[in-house]
Design an enzyme around this catalytic site. Sequence first.
Site, short mmCIF file in Angstrom:
data_model
loop_
_atom_site.label_atom_id
_atom_site.label_comp_id
_atom_site.label_asym_id
_atom_site.label_seq_id
_atom_site.Cartn_x
_atom_site.Cartn_y
_atom_site.Cartn_z
N TRP A 1 0.83 -1.21 0.00
CA TRP A 1 0.00 0.00 0.00
C TRP A 1 0.86 1.25 0.00
O TRP A 1 0.51 2.25 -0.65
CB TRP A 1 -1.03 -0.03 1.14
CG TRP A 1 -2.08 -1.04 0.77
CD1 TRP A 1 -2.15 -2.35 1.14
CD2 TRP A 1 -3.18 -0.81 -0.13
NE1 TRP A 1 -3.23 -2.95 0.53
CE2 TRP A 1 -3.87 -2.04 -0.24
CE3 TRP A 1 -3.63 0.29 -0.85
CZ2 TRP A 1 -5.00 -2.17 -1.06
CZ3 TRP A 1 -4.76 0.15 -1.65
CH2 TRP A 1 -5.43 -1.08 -1.74
N ASP B 1 -2.16 6.75 6.00
CA ASP B 1 -3.18 5.87 5.43
C ASP B 1 -3.56 4.87 6.53
O ASP B 1 -2.81 3.94 6.82
CB ASP B 1 -2.63 5.15 4.20
CG ASP B 1 -3.64 4.17 3.60
OD1 ASP B 1 -4.73 3.97 4.19
OD2 ASP B 1 -3.35 3.59 2.54
N LYS C 1 -13.09 -1.66 5.75
CA LYS C 1 -12.42 -2.61 6.63
C LYS C 1 -12.96 -2.48 8.05
O LYS C 1 -13.57 -3.40 8.57
CB LYS C 1 -10.91 -2.42 6.56
CG LYS C 1 -10.41 -2.78 5.15
CD LYS C 1 -9.12 -2.09 4.78
CE LYS C 1 -8.83 -2.15 3.30
NZ LYS C 1 -8.77 -3.48 2.70
#
Lengths: 360, 360
Positions: free
Chosen positions: B101, B171, B195
Amino acid sequence: MTIYNFSAGPAVLPHEVLQQAREELLDWHGSGMSVMEMSHRGKEFMGIAAAAESDLRGLLAIPTNYKVLFLQGGAHLQFAMIPLNLLRGKSSADYVNTGEWSKKAIAEAKKFSNVNIVASGADKNFINVPAFDTWQCDPNAAYLHYTSNETIGGVEFNWVPETGGIPLVADMSSNIISRQIDVSKYGLIYAGAQKNIGPAGLCIVIVREDLIGHVSPSTPTMLDYKIHADNESMYNTPPTYGIYMAGLVFQWLKRNGGLAQMEQTNISKANLLYQAIDASNGFYNCPVVKSDRSRMNVPFTLKDASLDGEFLKQADTHGLLQLKGHRSVGGMRASIYNAMPLEGVQTLVDFITHFAKQHG
Amino acid sequence: MTIYNFSAGPAVLPHEVLQQAREELLDWHGSGMSVMEMSHRGKEFMGIAAAAESDLRGLLAIPTNYKVLFLQGGAHLQFAMIPLNLLRGKSSADYVNTGEWSKKAIAEAKKFSNVNIVASGADKNFINVPAFDTWQCDPNAAYLHYTSNETIGGVEFNWVPETGGIPLVADMSSNIISRQIDVSKYGLIYAGAQKNIGPAGLCIVIVREDLIGHVSPSTPTMLDYKIHADNESMYNTPPTYGIYMAGLVFQWLKRNGGLAQMEQTNISKANLLYQAIDASNGFYNCPVVKSDRSRMNVPFTLKDASLDGEFLKQADTHGLLQLKGHRSVGGMRASIYNAMPLEGVQTLVDFITHFAKQHG
C-alpha cells in the site's frame, strides 16, 4: 397510509427491490455473509457485478465496443473526467447549456479545455431546449456534451443531437433507463445512480472503447477510464453494495417488460401530472415549454406562493413527501422516476386538484 | 453453524449493526423511507450525517481545528488528492515504504511531486517497520506519508513518527478506530471505510484546517478538500447509505466501551492468533517481526504449501471464510477487524491447531 416519495435524488426505489435487499441483508443466498461484507474479488460478488453489467447491457442493448464502468464520485467527478479523457490532443469541446447541470459541467470543463457554448437556454430562462438549427457547433470540437434531462429545470431532450463524427457525450443522471435509447449514437453516457438506478455513491459510465486510453501522464490514475476499463471496474474496491442494489433494480426492470414498458409507463405518469397542472386554470404553472417537458422531474409553482407552506404541509399529511422545489427555483418539484408507481402520481394529482379547489 | 468471515475488505460488519440496518431498511424511524431513498439535503439524512460525524469525533477525540470529510473514491483517490492538496507550493514529499500500500501511494504521488523515500522495508522483504533512527527525512518536505497498517503484508506501526513541524499523513484504511490515537499529531488521516468502518464506497478524511485551500486552479473541483470541507461533505451527493452504516458502526463502538475497550479486545484477539501460529513448531509461519505485527491482518503460511488447498477447503466447511492470502503473498491471511468477535478468532485458533495436529 402509503408513502410516496418525490425526492429528486437520492430517490424512491422499487418496493420489491428494497424488500429483496432486506431479506438478503444478513445472508446473501446462503453465503453466510451480507453483500456489504463480501470481498470484491470473491466469487460471490464477482458474480453479482457481472450480472449487473450484463443486465444493464441487455436493457440498453449496449454494443460490444462499449465499456460499462461502475465508478464513484457522481456526475460531478465526470465533469472533470470527460475533458481529461476525451480531449485527446484537441483544445476545445462543445457544450449545450440547458440549465443548472449543464452549467456545472461547463464550469468544470473550463479548467481543462476551451469551451464552445453551441446553444444556450439562458435567454429564455431555461424553459426549453434550443432548436438544433440554431446550434453553433465547432467542427474541430473534441466532443459535444449535453444534459439529456435537467433535474432542476425539468427540461428534457426528446431527440438526439446529430453531431456527424464528433463524439456525443450525455449526462443522463436523471433519465437513464427511463426510456429506450440508441447507445451507438453516443461516445459516452454517464449517470449518477441515485435517481433511476440505485443508492448514491455509484456512477455508471458507458463509453466507446476507442475514446479511452488517451489521458496525459499527469492525470490522477483514478480519473483515467482506461484503468477502470482494463480492470473491469475493480482497479480499486468498487462501491459493492451500490452495484448490488443497481443489479436488483435492473432485474426488476427486466421482470417488468424492460425499457419499452418502462417508457410507456413513464409517459403515462408524466402526462397525468402535466395535464392536472395545465387544467388548473393557472392555480399551478409549469414554466417549461410543452415539447421539452421532462418525464422525470416536474417543476411547478403555485400562483399564490404564500400557499407554498400550506401545500407542503398538507402534502406531507397525505404521505406525499419531498415535493419542495430546488432552492434555486422555488415552488414545487415532483420527481417521478421509474420506481414511482402510477398510483403515486395519481395520488399526487388527486391531492393537487383537491388543494386547488380548496384554495382556488 | 456460525460463520466467521476473515475477508481483508470489504469485511465483516458487527452482527447487531446489520440487524439494525435490516430492521430499518424499508422504513427509517417511521419516515416511510429507506435511508437509500432520502434526499441528502433533507432533515432526516442531515441528522444521520451529523450524528455520524459527531460520533466519530467523539470516538477519536478529534480536535475542533480538524475537518471530517465523507468522500468517495477510496484510498486510491487519496493517493492523488494528498499531493494535489498538501504540496502547497513545495516540490517534494517524504514517503515511508513499508509494503504494497505504501508503494501504491508512492507511485501515484510521483505523478505530482518529487518523492523522497525516507525509509524502506524492501531490503528485508517488508517484514518490519524500518527503525526511526534510520529514516532520511527531508526538512523541506511538504509532508511525510506513511501507511500505519499494511493490509497485505501485515506490518503495523505501534508508534507515531515524530516529524517536527512537517505534517504527518497516514493511510489508516485498515486500522482506523481499531486503537486509540492522538489525532493532533497528524496533518491528515485517511481511510477507506470497507475494513473497520462500513461498506465500500466511503472514504473518511480527517484533515487539519490550515492544510487545505491551497490547490492549483487546474485541480478537479472534486479533488479539492476545501470544497468538500466548505460544503460539509455535501458539495455533491455523498454516499448516503455508507455514511448511515458507518454511523451505526460508530454507535456500536460507543455502546461497547469505545476505542479503549476495542483496542484491548483487538490486542487479545491478535495475541491469541499469533501465539497459536508461533506454537505450531513451524507448521505455520508468520514472517513479520514480532514488534511490528498487525493487530488487524495476520498473514501466515503453511510450511507445506501443498496443504493450502486442503486447509482452505476444511476451513470453509468449519464456517471460516475468506482466509486465502493475497495473490501477491500467497498462503493465508486472517483479517480480524473490530467486527470480528473474540469467539471467531478462538474458533480459527482451534481449527488451525487441529489441522496442524492432523497434518503435522
